[in-house]
Scaffold this active site. Sequence first.
Site, short mmCIF file in Angstrom:
data_model
loop_
_atom_site.label_atom_id
_atom_site.label_comp_id
_atom_site.label_asym_id
_atom_site.label_seq_id
_atom_site.Cartn_x
_atom_site.Cartn_y
_atom_site.Cartn_z
N GLY A 1 1.11 -0.76 0.28
CA GLY A 1 0.06 0.39 0.35
C GLY A 1 1.02 1.15 0.18
O GLY A 1 1.75 1.21 0.26
N GLU B 1 -17.60 13.08 -13.27
CA GLU B 1 -18.58 12.00 -11.98
C GLU B 1 -19.54 11.91 -12.35
O GLU B 1 -19.86 10.49 -11.95
CB GLU B 1 -18.08 12.31 -9.99
CG GLU B 1 -16.81 13.48 -10.00
CD GLU B 1 -16.08 12.12 -9.77
OE1 GLU B 1 -16.94 10.61 -9.12
OE2 GLU B 1 -14.44 11.27 -9.89
#
Length: 673
Positions: A275, A491
Amino acid sequence: MVTLVETRHRLTADDAESMDVGTLAMLGMLRRDVRRSSAAPLIYGRRGVYAVVVPDAMDVQAYAVDSAVHLLLMLSRVGRVPDFKVIGVDNGGWTSEFDSRRGSGALRALQRLQTRFRRIIFVGKLDDFSNLHVDVRAMMDGDVTMSERPHIEHLRGAMISVFGAVVTSADVVEAYRGDVELWSACMAQRTYLRDALTRMIAVLDAREHEAAREILKTATAAVPTVDLSETPTLDEMHGLGEAGEWARQLIEDLAAYGRGELPWSEIDRGALLSGPPGSGKTTFARSLAKSAGVRLIATSVTNWMSPAKGDGSFGPCVREMKRSFSDAAKSAPCVLFIDEIDAIGTRGETDKNSRWMHDFCNALLECVDGFEQRVGVVVVGATNYPDDVDPALRRSGRLDRHIRIPLPDAEARVAIMRWYLRGVADDLDLSPLVNRTNGLSGADLEKACRGARRRARRDGNRAVTIDDIAAELPAVRPVSAAASRIYAVHEAGHAVVAQLLGGAEIVDVSIVRELLVDVEAQPGGGLSRADYQPGNLSREQLIDEITVLLGGIAAEEVVLGRRYTGSGGHPQSDLARATSIAAGLHGTHGLGRQLTLVGLLSDDAQLMLRHPDVRRAVEETLQGCLARARNLVTEHRDAIDDIAERLVEHGRVSGSEIAEIVDRQLRLRLITH
């Protein structure tokens, strides 16, 4: 006298794993004694009749000579399933065919056995052999007299085989006192070394062995472990995703093993965490250990290579590495956490240090392999760059679980701040800070909360306020009107395509009002869907998901006339996720044009994309999904514009509003057509 079972015994290598420390130490001693005697041919596969003479001073029953003899023959050079027969003293004498008090016929009985068994071994004390029929004694091809007790190194080797660790040689010599029975009883298989030593201390207390007891007490307390008192449990951590699911299952398995309901071979013994920096990999390992109720041994490749540990040469570095694994075995049950594991590199590198790193990587592989059969230790490696970890470390039986820990989402960021502000801001509404913390890691949030607590403490030890936290967050800049329009159209494209294709219910879609200063690759918004779990999906469902991910790019092209960079450039971007799904479709799941398995789910998509056929198929899939998304956006342009306008004005549009807008346009299309 010991009773030895007469049997045609066929053993496998698994039998060795069920032996306790005392029996394995006995096996090492017996192997040494046999090789130095006239009975040596029996472990090299030669047919014959042999005698194993047990010393008078030996407690034969406690040493389990029958098990040791069987193991010795099993591990000899004649395969792994040799035929042999062990005959021992029974109730003070030999069986009827061979006892000197039973008359003739012993030779014929022995010849009958020789037609059935490759090797025949008589075991007893010296006086017992005087009662063996003279004809049988004359047929002996060799004999071995066992030592009175195992050498200390045999005991050490047995401890390493069972536990993967051992107290130092001098300590064992002092605490050993020739009492193999004690070691066998206290160090049964399926236990931890620390627990075995604790049981042994209790026995030595009763026997008033002061010196041995004190040595063993020192051994049980010799390994420092990480203090987990201030670490959150898994239930107190948020945004873990697959990492949380894996950890909870592992904790259940460890508990089942502790209850004797699950063999150690069924438990995940290694994992690789990856990560971004500060995403919480170390905190996750600490939380895993705390939640499982086990110890944590923390180290790093940098620590192994530190000049402070030696002169930086190969030998001292490997010793530091092996000490970490030995400490973990002594502390079992525990988690061994190795940070920066990618610093070892891969064995395919060709720079000036490649030979050194190649050998160092091999040493690590040897340590990890040795832990496959060692009870109670889970090895967890961590890296920011999983592609730089040697593939051999990630194969089955090593760090074969690849667990990705992403940066926290909005809900997780609030929960993280709530944890670090516990006791000083329990009722504080943190929602105004959600956009300010967009793109921050758990470590960034911890730093901000620590600073906020310090501000409140220095200002009369008052409660923490929103202003305290905001002052500790990175500087922000407002999003321009032009950028807001781009984010809103992008979006809105995701939202409309997702609503048209169905699947998981949409919660909302939003855009950000502010961006962090000097922080790259920040999302401009996001589509939130309820309980989207990419599990056992069909090809059509995967194609739909890729189309949704590319809906933002399609909306930019159709509405704005050009694409922008926000769809790619980082691991959580639309393009990265779409590419990963497409690579899995073609390279892992067999849902493309070919069934060939190119990679596994744990593999990074870039590894599969190195295969030319997969790369071409992925590109075709992405282009096809983008064209599909472009058509949907074009057909529902009015819905895109409506949602985009609301996003620019309000910053958020709910899932119900999105459904209403798209349904209204669909009804209008039916009326007008």
